[in-house]
Scaffold this motif. Structure first.
Motif, short mmCIF file in Angstrom:
data_model
loop_
_atom_site.label_atom_id
_atom_site.label_comp_id
_atom_site.label_asym_id
_atom_site.label_seq_id
_atom_site.Cartn_x
_atom_site.Cartn_y
_atom_site.Cartn_z
N GLU A 20 0.83 -1.20 0.00
CA GLU A 20 0.00 0.00 0.00
C GLU A 20 0.86 1.25 0.00
O GLU A 20 0.53 2.25 -0.65
N PHE A 21 1.97 1.22 0.73
CA PHE A 21 2.87 2.38 0.75
C PHE A 21 3.44 2.63 -0.65
O PHE A 21 3.50 3.77 -1.11
N LEU A 22 3.84 1.56 -1.33
CA LEU A 22 4.40 1.71 -2.68
C LEU A 22 3.34 2.23 -3.64
O LEU A 22 3.63 3.09 -4.49
N LYS A 23 2.12 1.72 -3.52
CA LYS A 23 1.05 2.21 -4.41
C LYS A 23 0.83 3.70 -4.20
O LYS A 23 0.66 4.46 -5.16
N GLN A 56 1.63 9.30 -6.00
CA GLN A 56 2.11 10.66 -5.75
C GLN A 56 3.27 11.04 -6.66
O GLN A 56 3.65 12.20 -6.73
N GLY A 57 3.85 10.04 -7.33
CA GLY A 57 4.97 10.32 -8.23
C GLY A 57 6.25 10.66 -7.52
O GLY A 57 7.06 11.45 -8.02
N HIS A 58 6.49 10.06 -6.34
CA HIS A 58 7.71 10.38 -5.61
C HIS A 58 8.20 9.16 -4.84
O HIS A 58 7.42 8.47 -4.17
N LEU A 59 9.49 8.85 -4.96
CA LEU A 59 10.13 7.78 -4.21
C LEU A 59 11.42 8.31 -3.58
O LEU A 59 12.13 9.11 -4.19
N GLU A 60 11.67 7.88 -2.35
CA GLU A 60 12.98 8.16 -1.75
C GLU A 60 14.02 7.26 -2.42
O GLU A 60 13.71 6.15 -2.85
N VAL A 61 15.25 7.73 -2.49
CA VAL A 61 16.31 6.99 -3.19
C VAL A 61 17.44 6.66 -2.24
O VAL A 61 17.87 7.51 -1.43
N THR A 98 9.65 3.02 -13.76
CA THR A 98 9.73 4.30 -14.46
C THR A 98 9.98 5.44 -13.48
O THR A 98 10.80 6.33 -13.73
N LEU A 99 9.27 5.41 -12.35
CA LEU A 99 9.44 6.45 -11.34
C LEU A 99 10.84 6.40 -10.73
O LEU A 99 11.47 7.45 -10.51
N LEU A 100 11.35 5.21 -10.46
CA LEU A 100 12.69 5.08 -9.90
C LEU A 100 13.74 5.59 -10.90
O LEU A 100 14.71 6.26 -10.52
N PHE A 101 13.50 5.32 -12.18
CA PHE A 101 14.38 5.85 -13.23
C PHE A 101 14.35 7.38 -13.22
O PHE A 101 15.41 8.03 -13.29
N GLN A 102 13.17 7.95 -13.13
CA GLN A 102 13.06 9.41 -13.12
C GLN A 102 13.75 10.02 -11.90
O GLN A 102 14.41 11.06 -12.00
N GLN A 103 13.60 9.37 -10.74
CA GLN A 103 14.28 9.86 -9.54
C GLN A 103 15.79 9.77 -9.70
O GLN A 103 16.54 10.63 -9.23
N ALA A 104 16.27 8.71 -10.37
CA ALA A 104 17.70 8.57 -10.61
C ALA A 104 18.20 9.67 -11.55
O ALA A 104 19.32 10.18 -11.39
N ARG A 120 15.98 13.25 2.38
CA ARG A 120 14.64 13.48 1.78
C ARG A 120 14.61 14.86 1.11
O ARG A 120 15.01 15.87 1.68
N SER A 121 14.15 14.85 -0.13
CA SER A 121 14.09 16.11 -0.87
C SER A 121 12.93 16.96 -0.39
O SER A 121 12.06 16.53 0.34
N ALA A 122 12.92 18.16 -0.89
CA ALA A 122 11.88 19.10 -0.45
C ALA A 122 10.55 18.86 -1.11
O ALA A 122 9.59 19.55 -0.86
N GLY A 123 10.51 17.90 -1.98
CA GLY A 123 9.22 17.59 -2.58
C GLY A 123 9.18 17.79 -4.04
O GLY A 123 8.22 17.50 -4.66
#
Length: 398
Positions: free
Chosen positions: A156-159, A164-169, A218-224, A395-398
């Motif tokens: 559920e957290f991952l969903k 939200q389009g945001h993952l911590e890296v 895809t989201l992890l790629f974008q965060q990278a 953690r980024s500012a958002g």
């Protein structure tokens, strides 16, 4: 040589006995002429001389053989001492490389921290619970005993994060021993679900459907991409980030398009962001994903191939399809894992990789002994707990 010595001694003994027999006959019956005695004496002397020379030759050869054995033992002893010295020096080098890699990671975090402070001057530092070096302890993944509730919590957290389009890296350093520094980072998604231990997820094998898994990758790629451009900048080509993808992304045409367009819009990513995928997706039966992989490679994405079961020719074919790295567990490279008879040994894999001009990354390096053995094989790039596990970026500012 011992047989020759025995034959010579027996021949000399027979010649001597023959000469003594002639003398006995002369003394007892007088039947032997002086000529016969002289001939017998000459024969005995000749055979004895030959025997002496043969023994002398054998003695010289034996001396040489003993000297060679002593030299060999001395060489073995020196080799063992040299290996022990090199192993000790290599262990020190591994520790130095580990320290340097961690400093690289800490410097990356410090740059991110300063950037966030510039963006939000009034925000207090350390509000995310980070330690002084911006490192958060990583708890062990929840075990099966945690139950279905824990699995549901992570899911559920991952969903929610995907929505939200945001993952911590989190980043795990890949070190190059010869250069004594980090030469890249594995990218993980850092998950802190409420009430559950923190986890670092490199690839989702299950737990979500294909569509959500494709969205996660895809989201992890974008965060990278963001981390590479903002935090690494010009160092990106020297320390590329490696993002794991799977069949979920390759089967999603929209996801493939999004990734390829990112590479086309930002050509510098071709040297600073690597896509890592299992070997069976590259050379699997039927090559279901050949078109998607070709699109990614054509857009400039360098590929890392996880695992290898093939020959040098097949490896060259993979390199032609965009593969730049082979990632193999240390146990596989050191021939500890059970493999098929036709599979290449660790040394043969290294030789084939050198011929194909592809780099090997040894994963799961947990001890100094493994690192020393890998260096002896000629493997320069390594990752594993011996150097560092995944460490979360602030953690980024958002």
């Amino acid at each position: 040589m011992s047989r020759v010595a025995y034959i010579v001694v027996i021949a000399a003994s027979l010649a001597l006995l023959g000469y003594l027999g002639l003398l006995a006959l002369q003394m007892v019956e007088g039947r032997v002429t002086p000529l016969m005695i002289t001939a017998g004496l000459a024969a005995a002397v000749a055979v004895s001389l030959v025997s002496f020379l043969a023994c002398l030759v054998l003695l010289v050869r034996t001396s040489k053989s003993l000297a060679q054995q002593k030299d060999m033992l001395r060489a073995v002893d020196m080799a063992l001492r040299d290996y022990a010295t090199r192993a000790d020096q290599t262990t020190k080098t591994v520790s130095e490389v580990q320290a340097l890699a961690l400093r690289e990671l800490d410097a990356l975090k410090e740059r991110q921290f300063r950037r966030l402070e510039d963006e939000q001057p009034g925000s207090p530092s350390g509000t995310d619970g980070a330690l002084p070096n911006n490192v958060v302890p990583i708890s062990a993944p929840a075990r099966d005993a945690a139950g279905q509730a824990a699995k549901d919590g992570y899911r559920e957290f991952l969903k929610a994060a995907i929505g939200q389009g945001h993952l911590e890296v989190s980043l795990q350093p890949i070190v190059t021993v010869s250069r004594g520094e980090a030469s890249g980072f594995e990218v993980f998604a850092h998950v802190e679900a409420p009430g559950l231990p923190a986890r670092d997820i490199r690839r989702l094998e299950s737990g979500l459907d294909l569509q959500n898994r494709a969205a996660f990758e895809t989201l992890l790629f974008q965060q990278a991409v963001i981390a590479s451009r903002r935090e690494l900048g010009a160092d990106g080509e020297r320390m590329p980030l490696q993002v794991a993808i799977s069949n979920a992304l390759l089967q999603d045409a929209d996801a493939v398009t999004a990734v390829t367009e990112t590479y086309r819009k930002h050509p510098a990513l071709a040297g600073s962001l690597v896509l890592s995928l299992p070997v069976h997706l590259i050379n699997g039966a039927g090559r279901r994903h050949e078109y998607a992989i070709a699109r990614l490679a054509d857009a400039g994405a360098p590929l890392a191939m996880e695992g290898w079961r093939g020959n040098a020719k097949a490896l060259r074919e993979c390199v032609a399809r965009g593969v730049r790295y082979i990632k193999l567990p240390a146990d596989r490279l050191l021939d500890r894992e059970k493999r098929r008879n036709q599979d290449l040994s660790g040394a043969e894999i290294c030789e084939a990789a050198a011929l194909a001009s592809v780099d090997i990354v040894a994963t799961g390096v947990d001890t100094d002994e493994d690192a020393v053995c890998l260096i002896d094989l000629g493997i320069d790039m390594m990752a594993g707990e011996r150097f560092s596990g995944p460490r979360r970026l602030r953690r980024s500012a958002g």
